[in-house]
Design an enzyme around this catalytic site. Structure first.
Site, mmCIF file in Angstrom:
data_model
loop_
_atom_site.group_PDB
_atom_site.id
_atom_site.type_symbol
_atom_site.label_atom_id
_atom_site.label_comp_id
_atom_site.label_asym_id
_atom_site.label_seq_id
_atom_site.Cartn_x
_atom_site.Cartn_y
_atom_site.Cartn_z
ATOM 1 N NE ARG A 268 47.226 55.973 97.670
ATOM 2 C CZ ARG A 268 46.164 56.165 96.885
ATOM 3 N NH1 ARG A 268 45.823 57.377 96.505
ATOM 4 N NH2 ARG A 268 45.440 55.149 96.509
ATOM 5 C CG HIS B 156 44.426 63.953 111.364
ATOM 6 N ND1 HIS B 156 44.205 63.639 110.050
ATOM 7 C CD2 HIS B 156 43.345 64.664 111.774
ATOM 8 C CE1 HIS B 156 43.020 64.131 109.680
ATOM 9 N NE2 HIS B 156 42.492 64.749 110.708
ATOM 10 C CB THR C 134 43.416 51.702 114.418
ATOM 11 O OG1 THR C 134 42.615 52.855 114.138
ATOM 12 C CG2 THR C 134 44.010 51.808 115.808
ATOM 13 C CG ASP D 229 42.627 60.480 110.433
ATOM 14 O OD1 ASP D 229 43.834 60.199 110.381
ATOM 15 O OD2 ASP D 229 42.043 61.116 109.545
HETATM 16 N N1 NHR Z 1 45.694 54.422 107.192
HETATM 17 C C1 NHR Z 1 44.968 53.861 108.150
HETATM 18 N N2 NHR Z 1 44.567 52.596 107.980
HETATM 19 N N3 NHR Z 1 44.615 54.510 109.291
HETATM 20 C C2 NHR Z 1 44.996 55.776 109.465
HETATM 21 O O1 NHR Z 1 44.658 56.387 110.593
HETATM 22 C C3 NHR Z 1 45.757 56.437 108.476
HETATM 23 C C4 NHR Z 1 46.097 55.705 107.323
HETATM 24 C C5 NHR Z 1 46.827 56.302 106.288
HETATM 25 C C6 NHR Z 1 47.185 57.610 106.367
HETATM 26 C C7 NHR Z 1 47.130 59.821 107.466
HETATM 27 C C8 NHR Z 1 45.807 60.554 107.251
HETATM 28 C C9 NHR Z 1 45.719 61.881 107.901
HETATM 29 O O2 NHR Z 1 46.428 62.173 108.864
HETATM 30 C C10 NHR Z 1 46.832 58.366 107.489
HETATM 31 C C11 NHR Z 1 46.145 57.774 108.550
HETATM 32 C C12 NHR Z 1 45.246 60.151 103.544
HETATM 33 C C13 NHR Z 1 43.860 60.131 103.456
HETATM 34 C C14 NHR Z 1 43.181 59.931 102.134
HETATM 35 O O3 NHR Z 1 41.978 60.062 102.028
HETATM 36 C C15 NHR Z 1 43.136 60.253 104.618
HETATM 37 C C16 NHR Z 1 43.785 60.391 105.837
HETATM 38 C C17 NHR Z 1 45.167 60.421 105.923
HETATM 39 C C18 NHR Z 1 45.895 60.301 104.762
HETATM 40 N N4 NHR Z 1 43.934 59.573 101.057
HETATM 41 C C19 NHR Z 1 43.440 59.321 99.722
HETATM 42 C C20 NHR Z 1 43.420 57.805 99.430
HETATM 43 O O4 NHR Z 1 42.624 57.413 98.562
HETATM 44 C C21 NHR Z 1 44.321 59.974 98.676
HETATM 45 C C22 NHR Z 1 44.401 61.457 98.833
HETATM 46 C C23 NHR Z 1 45.525 62.096 98.012
HETATM 47 O O5 NHR Z 1 46.337 61.409 97.400
HETATM 48 O O6 NHR Z 1 45.609 63.333 98.060
HETATM 49 O O7 NHR Z 1 44.237 57.052 100.004
HETATM 50 O O8 NHR Z 1 44.868 62.716 107.478
HETATM 51 C C1 GAR Z 2 51.091 68.221 107.915
HETATM 52 O O1 GAR Z 2 50.307 69.306 108.313
HETATM 53 C C2 GAR Z 2 50.426 66.923 108.314
HETATM 54 O O2 GAR Z 2 49.763 66.993 109.554
HETATM 55 C C3 GAR Z 2 49.441 66.771 107.207
HETATM 56 O O3 GAR Z 2 50.092 67.224 106.046
HETATM 57 C C4 GAR Z 2 51.149 68.111 106.395
HETATM 58 C C5 GAR Z 2 52.436 67.510 105.911
HETATM 59 O O4 GAR Z 2 53.472 68.424 105.971
HETATM 60 N N1 GAR Z 2 49.034 65.403 107.067
HETATM 61 C C6 GAR Z 2 47.955 65.044 106.417
HETATM 62 O O5 GAR Z 2 47.177 65.850 105.946
HETATM 63 C C7 GAR Z 2 47.775 63.566 106.288
HETATM 64 N N2 GAR Z 2 46.568 63.307 105.578
HETATM 65 P P1 GAR Z 2 54.982 67.918 105.801
HETATM 66 O O6 GAR Z 2 55.041 67.021 104.591
HETATM 67 O O7 GAR Z 2 55.749 69.193 105.564
HETATM 68 O O8 GAR Z 2 55.370 67.221 107.065
#
Ligand code: NHR
Ligand code: GAR
Length: 197
Positions: A99, A117, A149, A153
């Site tokens: 999220r 990430h 932040t 990402d």
């Molecule tokens: N929040 C902020 N403010 N900044 C970051 O850098 C964040 C964050 C929350 C999560 C992890 C991230 C990743 O490593 C992360 C980094 C979810 C989404 C997304 O689009 C994007 C990036 C990451 C995690 N989520 C959708 C949403 O509407 C839902 C997607 C789903 O449920 O499958 O939140 O990639």
């Molecule tokens: C990991 O590859 C992580 O980097 C990625 O999901 C996998 C989680 O595996 N994260 C994201 O895609 C965040 N958006 P895990 O639940 O087994 O640790």
């Protein structure tokens, strides 16, 4: 990160293999004795996250907050902050947490919030990173540990791991190769932060 107790709270959404790698390294590397650090809670936005079962079996406090039960991202994040703050965390670790977090949440945990990430940032922010790397013809892929932040990402990079993209790779085979490196890198990055404090 001063003080005697360094509480670590880990947020997950799924299998939680990075969470398990961190918990196992905490035990193997005696983080409690060396840094006063302990994984005190694992919290998921998905009730059915497999990682919760494993964490509970380790005797770690677990909780889930279903984001679909909230009217807004702000309402969800406010409840999530309350659940996290009950554990007075020194470090909040996103491990496959899916999220996007609000600016208010990110500000609240500034300096103590990190993520892993599955790409070599700044390439491929967002989702479906492995598929996009294959489609672009990348020869290398990987994962990045970074500070969180408000901009997705985009925080400072703490560490990266690189793997080759091999002929015939699918998103699944590449994801598995990257994930095995995440399990080595993420605990190491957390340990480095604890040692700095
Ligand atoms: N929040 C902020 N403010 N900044 C970051 O850098 C964040 C964050 C929350 C999560 C992890 C991230 C990743 O490593 C992360 C980094 C979810 C989404 C997304 O689009 C994007 C990036 C990451 C995690 N989520 C959708 C949403 O509407 C839902 C997607 C789903 O449920 O499958 O939140 O990639
Ligand atoms: C990991 O590859 C992580 O980097 C990625 O999901 C996998 C989680 O595996 N994260 C994201 O895609 C965040 N958006 P895990 O639940 O087994 O640790």
């Amino acid at each position: 990160m001063s003080g005697v107790n360094k509480n670590i709270v880990i947020l997950i959404s799924g299998s939680g293999s990075n969470m398990a790698a961190i918990v196992e390294t905490a035990q193997a590397h005696r983080w409690q004795e060396r840094f006063g650090a302990r994984v005190v809670a694992v919290i998921s936005n998905k009730v059915a996250a497999q990682g919760l079962v494993w964490a509970k079996a380790q005797g770690i406090s677990t909780a889930s907050l279903d984001h679909t039960a909230f009217d807004s991202r702000e309402a969800f994040d406010t409840a999530l902050m309350a659940a996290i703050d009950a554990h007075a965390p020194t470090l909040v670790v996103l491990a496959g947490f899916m999220r996007i977090l609000t600016p208010a949440f990110v500000r609240h945990y500034e300096g103590r919030l990190i993520n892993i990430h599955p790409s070599l940032l700044p390439a491929f922010t967002g989702l479906k990173t492995h598929q996009r790397a294959i489609e672009m013809g990348c020869r290398f892929a990987g994962a990045t540990v970074h500070r969180v932040t408000a901009e997705l990402d985009h925080g400072d990079i703490l560490d990266q791991a690189v793997v080759p993209v091999l002929p015939g790779d699918t998103a699944e085979t590449l994801a598995a190769r990257v994930l095995s490196q995440e399990h080595l890198m993420y605990p190491r990055a957390v340990e480095r932060l604890l040692a700095q404090a």
